[in-house]
Motif scaffolding. Structure first.
Motif, mmCIF file in Angstrom:
data_model
loop_
_atom_site.group_PDB
_atom_site.id
_atom_site.type_symbol
_atom_site.label_atom_id
_atom_site.label_comp_id
_atom_site.label_asym_id
_atom_site.label_seq_id
_atom_site.Cartn_x
_atom_site.Cartn_y
_atom_site.Cartn_z
ATOM 1 N N GLU A 144 -33.855 59.328 -20.547
ATOM 2 C CA GLU A 144 -32.653 58.552 -20.803
ATOM 3 C C GLU A 144 -32.962 57.084 -21.102
ATOM 4 O O GLU A 144 -32.430 56.517 -22.052
ATOM 5 C CB GLU A 144 -31.723 58.656 -19.596
ATOM 6 C CG GLU A 144 -30.346 58.105 -19.847
ATOM 7 C CD GLU A 144 -29.426 58.362 -18.667
ATOM 8 O OE1 GLU A 144 -28.283 57.927 -18.746
ATOM 9 O OE2 GLU A 144 -29.848 58.981 -17.675
ATOM 10 N N ALA A 188 -34.574 53.129 -27.509
ATOM 11 C CA ALA A 188 -34.775 53.429 -28.919
ATOM 12 C C ALA A 188 -33.492 53.194 -29.721
ATOM 13 O O ALA A 188 -33.548 52.679 -30.841
ATOM 14 C CB ALA A 188 -35.232 54.880 -29.092
ATOM 15 N N LEU A 189 -32.345 53.551 -29.145
ATOM 16 C CA LEU A 189 -31.082 53.326 -29.826
ATOM 17 C C LEU A 189 -30.791 51.824 -29.979
ATOM 18 O O LEU A 189 -30.225 51.394 -30.976
ATOM 19 C CB LEU A 189 -29.934 54.003 -29.081
ATOM 20 C CG LEU A 189 -29.906 55.537 -29.114
ATOM 21 C CD1 LEU A 189 -28.792 56.058 -28.232
ATOM 22 C CD2 LEU A 189 -29.721 56.038 -30.538
ATOM 23 N N LYS A 190 -31.154 51.056 -28.964
ATOM 24 C CA LYS A 190 -30.891 49.627 -28.982
ATOM 25 C C LYS A 190 -31.751 48.913 -30.000
ATOM 26 O O LYS A 190 -31.303 47.989 -30.668
ATOM 27 C CB LYS A 190 -31.178 49.042 -27.584
ATOM 28 C CG LYS A 190 -30.595 47.643 -27.408
ATOM 29 C CD LYS A 190 -31.052 47.021 -26.096
ATOM 30 C CE LYS A 190 -30.159 47.430 -24.950
ATOM 31 N NZ LYS A 190 -30.494 46.693 -23.724
ATOM 32 N N LEU A 219 -34.468 56.808 -24.509
ATOM 33 C CA LEU A 219 -33.467 57.069 -25.552
ATOM 34 C C LEU A 219 -32.610 55.832 -25.806
ATOM 35 O O LEU A 219 -32.434 55.418 -26.944
ATOM 36 C CB LEU A 219 -32.571 58.247 -25.138
ATOM 37 C CG LEU A 219 -31.369 58.517 -26.050
ATOM 38 C CD1 LEU A 219 -31.847 59.085 -27.378
ATOM 39 C CD2 LEU A 219 -30.400 59.451 -25.381
ATOM 40 N N PHE A 220 -32.112 55.225 -24.738
ATOM 41 C CA PHE A 220 -31.261 54.049 -24.918
ATOM 42 C C PHE A 220 -32.053 52.858 -25.458
ATOM 43 O O PHE A 220 -31.539 52.070 -26.240
ATOM 44 C CB PHE A 220 -30.560 53.681 -23.610
ATOM 45 C CG PHE A 220 -29.449 54.633 -23.264
ATOM 46 C CD1 PHE A 220 -28.404 54.852 -24.167
ATOM 47 C CD2 PHE A 220 -29.450 55.336 -22.076
ATOM 48 C CE1 PHE A 220 -27.384 55.741 -23.859
ATOM 49 C CE2 PHE A 220 -28.431 56.222 -21.777
ATOM 50 C CZ PHE A 220 -27.398 56.422 -22.668
#
Length: 180
Positions: free
Chosen positions: A171, A177-179, A174-175
């Motif tokens: 998690e 990488a999204l940011k 993932l966040f």
């Protein structure tokens, strides 16, 4: 539910023990700053600070007790001998009895919290062994407990597809990488 509560408490204890250990190091280092560089482990530092107390009251007879406390197996040149040598030539300030009493009291609380953290870790391991032995065997008790906590329950984790479990496990990545 007990696994979720235990892993949350374990995470909180890790943060608190680290914060309290740093405070204990900083506080005792006013009196004996050289020990901060010699004893790296927080738990051992707190035990040593509680045992040594004021530098002026430490005698040669207490050296063997310090070796036992620091789990020092070497006869000479070990951790306890380095602390003892630095103790004799320390440039730290003198400390009043009431200040030393407060440092010792705080050190003993950090030590007891660390011991409780170890017992909580073994409790979590036992619970994971009984509740989710396959999960524990695959990824370990702490990571398995965190997955159960993220999913909300063992049933929700069992119902989740592999992709969801993978996202739960990664998690933070993932966040991040999204940011970015």
């Amino acid at each position: 539910n007990m696994i979720i509560q235990a892993i949350c408490l374990l995470d909180q204890l890790d943060k608190d023990i680290n914060t309290f250990s740093m405070r204990c190091r900083e506080w005792y280092s006013w009196h004996f700053p050289e020990m901060n560089q010699i004893v790296k482990d927080n738990f051992l530092f707190c035990r040593a600070a509680e045992y040594i107390r004021a530098r002026s009251s430490f005698s040669d007879e207490k050296l063997q007790g310090l070796k036992d406390l620091l789990m020092d197996d070497e006869d000479e040149g070990g951790l306890a001998d380095k602390v003892y040598t630095a103790l004799k030539t320390s440039m730290g300030m003198d400390i009043s009895e009431i200040d030393m009493l407060n440092i010792r009291s705080f050190s003993s609380r950090v030590i007891s919290l660390t011991k409780y953290r170890h017992s909580l870790q073994s409790y979590l391991s036992d619970r994971m062994d009984k509740v989710a032995p396959n999960l524990k065997a695959l990824i370990g008790d702490a990571v398995g407990a965190r997955l159960i906590s993220h999913a909300g329950s063992l049933t929700n984790l069992a119902k989740a597809p592999a992709s969801t479990v993978q996202i739960l496990g990664a998690e933070k990545a993932l966040f991040r990488a999204l940011k970015t």
